[in-house]
Structures are given as C-alpha cells and as structure tokens.
Motif scaffolding. Structure first.
Motif, PDB file in Angstrom:
ATOM      1  N   ASP B 260      51.558  17.249   3.697  1.00 51.30           N
ATOM      2  CA  ASP B 260      50.456  17.679   4.553  1.00 51.30           C
ATOM      3  C   ASP B 260      49.093  17.282   3.995  1.00 51.30           C
ATOM      4  OD1 ASP B 260      50.760  19.338   2.431  1.00 51.30           O
ATOM      5  OD2 ASP B 260      50.316  21.186   3.517  1.00 51.30           O
ATOM      6  N   ILE B 261      49.056  16.722   2.796  1.00 51.61           N
ATOM      7  CA  ILE B 261      47.762  16.309   2.252  1.00 51.61           C
ATOM      8  C   ILE B 261      47.759  14.807   1.993  1.00 51.61           C
ATOM      9  CG2 ILE B 261      47.072  18.522   1.274  1.00 51.61           C
ATOM     10  CD1 ILE B 261      48.296  17.629  -1.369  1.00 51.61           C
ATOM     11  N   GLY B 262      48.631  14.125   2.711  1.00 55.76           N
ATOM     12  CA  GLY B 262      48.636  12.666   2.613  1.00 55.76           C
ATOM     13  C   GLY B 262      49.140  12.142   1.289  1.00 55.76           C
ATOM     14  N   GLY B 263      49.959  12.931   0.635  1.00 58.34           N
ATOM     15  CA  GLY B 263      50.463  12.486  -0.658  1.00 58.34           C
ATOM     16  C   GLY B 263      51.913  12.102  -0.561  1.00 58.34           C
ATOM     17  N   ARG B 264      52.458  11.733  -1.709  1.00 53.27           N
ATOM     18  CA  ARG B 264      53.873  11.418  -1.702  1.00 53.27           C
ATOM     19  C   ARG B 264      54.637  12.736  -1.718  1.00 53.27           C
ATOM     20  NH1 ARG B 264      55.696  11.921  -6.846  1.00 53.27           N
ATOM     21  NH2 ARG B 264      54.093  12.828  -8.126  1.00 53.27           N
ATOM     22  N   ASN B 265      55.841  12.709  -1.221  1.00 54.15           N
ATOM     23  CA  ASN B 265      56.691  13.880  -1.314  1.00 54.15           C
ATOM     24  C   ASN B 265      57.154  14.000  -2.756  1.00 54.15           C
ATOM     25  OD1 ASN B 265      58.740  15.708  -1.306  1.00 54.15           O
ATOM     26  ND2 ASN B 265      59.721  14.919   0.523  1.00 54.15           N
TER      27      ASN B 265
END
Lengths: 303, 268
Positions: B260-265
């Motif tokens: 949800d913050i545009g990061g990698r899982n």
C-alpha cells in the motif's frame, strides 16, 4: 480484628464445597483479569487479610518475606523488556526508552501475580482434595483424581523424604553425616529410595482405587456435605456480588489501560458500585469468619 | 516450613535473575554503535561485535575494493524480483563487493542481491564513522493508517496525527559513515518521539518495532514500519544502509506488507 489463625480453614471452609469452589473461581479469575489499580488493591487486600486470618503469623511472614522481593523483581524486569508508552523517562543502555507506563504496568503485573499466589494459598487451605473429588468425582472421575493426587504430590513427597531421611539417620547415612562427598552420596541414596517408593506407591494407589470401583457407574461415595440454608445465603451473596462485579467489568466500569498512555474509566456511580461489589466479593470469607467469632463470643458471654 | 519457602523463592529469583542477565548481555553485546559525538569512540565496541558475530568470510563491504572474485557464470538463477527497484542484479551486487552465496543466492545475512545502481549493504561493524558532518532529510509518516483506521488498535487511535505525519520532512545532520538506524535513533531521541527496536543478529540489523507508540501489527496483521531512501525500499535492514549526503530517508507505516505504500512485498 482478631488475627487468630484458623488452620482448619476457618468458618468458610465449613461451607458446602460448591460454595467454596465457586468463590475461589470468581475471586481468582477476578484477580487475574481485572487490572485496574483499584481492583488490584482490593483483591490484594482481601487475599492478604484472608491468608493471615487462615494461617496467622506464618502467612504474614511468607507474604512479607517472599512476596515483596518477588514483586520487586517482577516490577524491575518488565521495563527491561517492554518499552511501550508515551512518557519517556530516560533511555536504557541498549538504546530503547524507559517509559513510565512500562514501570507502572510492571508493578501492576507484580501485584497481580502475588495476589493470585496468596489467593491460591487460601484455596489450598479451604478446598481440600476430598471436597474437590466430591464436586468433580462423578463428572470427571479420572481427571479429578489426578488433580487431587498432583496437588497432594509435593507435600506427600516431603513427608516421605523426612521419613526416609530419619531412617537413614539411624544408621548414620543421612545428609547430615560425613564429609561433603559422603553427604552427596547419602543424598542420592535417599533420592533413589524416594523414587522407588514413589513408583511403587503410584501403582498401589491405582490398584487400590480400581479395586474400590472408583469411577464406575452406580458407585456412591460417602460425604458429609449438606447444602443448608447457611450455604444458600453465602451462595446468594457470592453470586450477587460476583454478578455485579463481572457485569460491571464487561460493561467497562472497571476499564483501565496501561498502554500507550495510562487512562481509566471516569469514576462514576456505576464504577463505585462495581468496586464496592468487588470489595464485598473479596471480603466475604473474612466477614463470615468475623461474624462467626463474634457470635461465638457473644454466646459465651451470655452463658 | 520456612526452609522450603526459602528454596522456592531462591529458585524463582535465580531464574528471573538469569533471564534478565542473559537478555541484558545480549542486548548490550549486539548493539550497533551509536552516538556520533566522537568518531573514535565508536571504533572500540565495533571490534567486539565483529569478533562475536561475523566469521572470516565477511566481505569487506565498506571499502568496495573486494572485486567479484567468484564465478559469474552460475549465478543467473539467483536473480530475484524487486518490484520497486527492479531486479536484484547479482553481477552488479558482486562487482560492488557483496558476497553472494551460490547455493542460496543470498549473502551471509540472508539478503538478496540489490538492483543495479542501488547501494549494497554496509555492515555497521565495518563502517568507519568520521567527524565529518553531512546532511540528509528524514520523514516519518503513517498515512496508511488513516485509510485503515478500523483495523487500528482502538487504544492507539488518539495517537494518530490528523495528517498522518509524525515527523515532517526535516533536514538533519549526520556523521559520515552512519547508517539509517543511527540517524533514526538520534533524531527520535532529539525530537522526543518514542521508538523501540530490537537487534536481529541473523540480519545483522536493528528491527524497528514501533515508532510513536505505533507498533508492528497494531493496524492489522500485515502492518509495520518500512524505510525508503531516495524512493527505494532497500531489501536489507536499516542498520546496514549507509547514508550519503543528500539522501532522502522516509519511515513509512504500512498496513499491507508494503504494497500500500508502493514498496516491495516484504514476504516475496
């Protein structure tokens, strides 16, 4: 208040096992669950008074000598692991914050622990294993037998070890005889005798209970417990105060949180009622004992 | 009677004391260096840590001199996906000095290769911290919680700032050679923001459990703190990210493993 000790369990132990058991269940769960500082204080006070009333100076000594250091250790250990809370007092050497909330919740946990231990010491004095087996012998025969045996295990072991040790002393082979290595040898010997005895005893007990038909359908047990009007009154009082306390707790009148900041319910009429009910619940056995003592004295003096 | 109680009490206290002692020791020993007030102060504890935890295979990451001495042929398989920064690049990572295990495709602290162009991890034990003051920016936000306020622990709702910004973008000073964790620790202390971390020797880094009393798992079971430098979520711990002049460091609370913050899982 009279602090005569009542080793037999006092007046409350004379009540029906159901009343005793219900009481301790309510009080113990309450002591573990209600974390409002006032609830903790009420429960600790009730447990402390009752234990002193039951075992006199012995309980007083135990409470002061062992529970206070235990409380201190618990209270100190908590802030070492828990760093939550908005009031940062200082920083620990590890770099994590030391917070007021973690200290206070550590103290609360310590009080809770000690309170539960003291309540259990009272439970032990009042709920003897015959009462427990009377209550649960039919419903859960094997489990209740195991429970009563487990609860008796440590005191029984201690008694037997004393017997063995005395016998060994007669032949000069006790742990008090000889040098260090000799003593250690004697100690091991005593433990070995103890182990043999325990194994043999376990089989004997099992055989004995089996031969008496324990747990079989249609088996009756002798008991002299009667549920009379006195028990009815006590049960009503316990149920009423218990219902008020637990009802209040569910409704949030004893609400308190430690994290992230300490905050409690606004003390209103309902809260006060809940706390009074809890106080009444925790002091029922003490009140019964005091009433009994008073009645006894009054009857004596009127002769 | 009193004798048996004494034994019981002594036993209990012993156990408690032992646990405190052991954990206390662990915490102190693994602690990465802090306080940049004097550069030379830090070097002494560094060696202790190195001696304890790292084996001889430790790459000389800080110097960047160790060239990829390994065979580059067999390493194609080990490439891993990194949504945010692109693919982890084994060749690039090794040319930068990262030592990738052929079998696992990770370095000795279980880190995948970094994408091309991204800085490789620098072990805090090897970092040389100087007196030279540099600046970077630091932001701490928890905006995702605003969208997931229903999942949040009800006791913590009052902690959330209205705009979700715990520390607005701020230019801060650090000492050359310091890492993201040291920066966060100093700045949270200076700004009176609560922060709790835990050392995780297996990743050779601190793990940030909570900032501003917002802890991992407080907003759903996929929530926690992540950090981002110059728009990239590094695939290694914050104690291993060495700061450079002008870096933009952000600490962001995620409610969904970083998605949800545009990061990698973080689980991939």
């Amino acid at each position: 208040m009279s602090l005569n000790s009542h080793p037999g369990g006092g007046a409350f132990a004379g009540y029906h096992p159901l009343v005793n058991f219900l009481y301790f269940v309510l009080v113990l769960i309450g002591a573990m669950v209600f974390m409002h500082p006032l609830s903790l204080a009420i429960s600790l006070l009730g447990a402390f008074t009752y234990s002193v009333m039951l075992s006199g100076n012995k309980a007083l000594k135990f409470n002061l000598k062992y529970c206070i250091p235990m409380m201190l250790v618990t209270a100190l250990v908590n802030p070492a692991f828990n760093h939550e809370g908005i009031t940062i007092l200082t920083y620990l050497r590890s770099g994590n914050p030391l917070t007021l909330e973690s200290i206070v919740s550590g103290c609360a946990a310590a009080v809770m622990m000690v309170t539960v231990i003291i309540w259990f010491s009272c439970y032990k004095a009042v709920m003897t294993s015959d009462k427990f087996v009377y209550l649960f012998g039919r419903v859960i025969p094997s489990l209740s037998l195991i429970l009563s045996m487990v609860l008796r295990f440590v005191p029984r072991f201690k008694e037997q070890i004393k017997v063995i040790s005395n016998a060994q002393k007669c032949v000069g082979r006790d742990v008090s005889n000889g040098g260090v290595i000799e003593r250690a040898k004697h100690g091991l010997k005593i433990l070995s005798i103890m182990g043999t005895w325990a194994l043999e005893n376990a089989i004997e007990t099992a055989d004995s209970m089996k031969s008496r038909g324990y747990g079989l359908p249609g088996r009756t047990a002798f008991s002299i417990f009667r549920f009379d009007s006195r028990d009815k009154k006590a049960l009503t009082a316990i149920a009423l105060s218990g219902a008020l306390t637990y009802g209040g707790a569910v409704a949030g009148t004893m609400y308190w949180r430690y994290f992230p900041s300490m905050k409690g319910v606004d003390i209103g009429a309902l809260s006060i009622l809940t706390f009074i009910a809890y106080g009444a619940l925790c002091s029922i056995p003490v009140v019964i004992q005091l009433w009994e003592d008073y009645t006894w004295k009054r009857l004596q003096s009127s002769i | 009677m009193s004798k048996k109680h004494r034994y019981l009490a002594i036993l209990l206290i012993l156990i408690l004391a032992m646990t405190t002692f052991l954990t206390g020791c662990g915490g102190a020993g693994e602690e990465p260096p802090v306080d940049p007030q004097g550069g030379e102060q830090i070097e002494q504890p560094l060696d202790e840590v190195t001696g304890e935890e790292t084996d001889s295979e430790e790459p000389e990451a800080g110097d960047g001199e160790v060239a990829g001495d390994s065979e580059t042929d067999g390493n194609v398989v080990t490439e891993t996906e990194n949504e945010n920064g692109g693919q982890g690049d084994v060749e690039y990572s090794e040319s930068q000095g990262m030592k990738i295990d052929e079998e696992t495709g990770k370095d000795q602290f279980l880190t995948d290769p970094v994408p091309a162009g991204k800085p490789i991890p620098v072990e805090p034990q090897h970092a040389v911290i100087t007196d030279k003051q540099l600046t970077c920016t630091l932001t701490i936000t928890c905006k995702t919680i605003l969208d997931n306020i229903d999942d949040l622990d009800p006791e913590k709702v009052e902690l959330i700032p209205e705009d979700g910004v715990i520390l607005a973008k701020k230019t801060v000073t650090f000492y050359e050679g310091e890492n993201v964790f040291q920066l966060l620790r100093r700045e949270t202390k200076a700004n009176k923001i609560h922060m709790e971390f835990e050392d995780t020797p297996i990743y050779n880094s601190a793990y940030i459990e909570g900032i501003h009393n917002l802890y991992e798992f407080d907003c759903g079971e996929l929530s926690g703190w992540m950090y981002k430098v110059n728009g990239w979520y590094p695939n290694y711990g914050c104690s291993r990210y060495q700061l450079k002049e002008g870096d933009e460091v952000e600490w962001i609370y995620t409610c969904d493993l970083g998605r949800d913050i545009g990061g990698r899982n973080v689980l991939e």
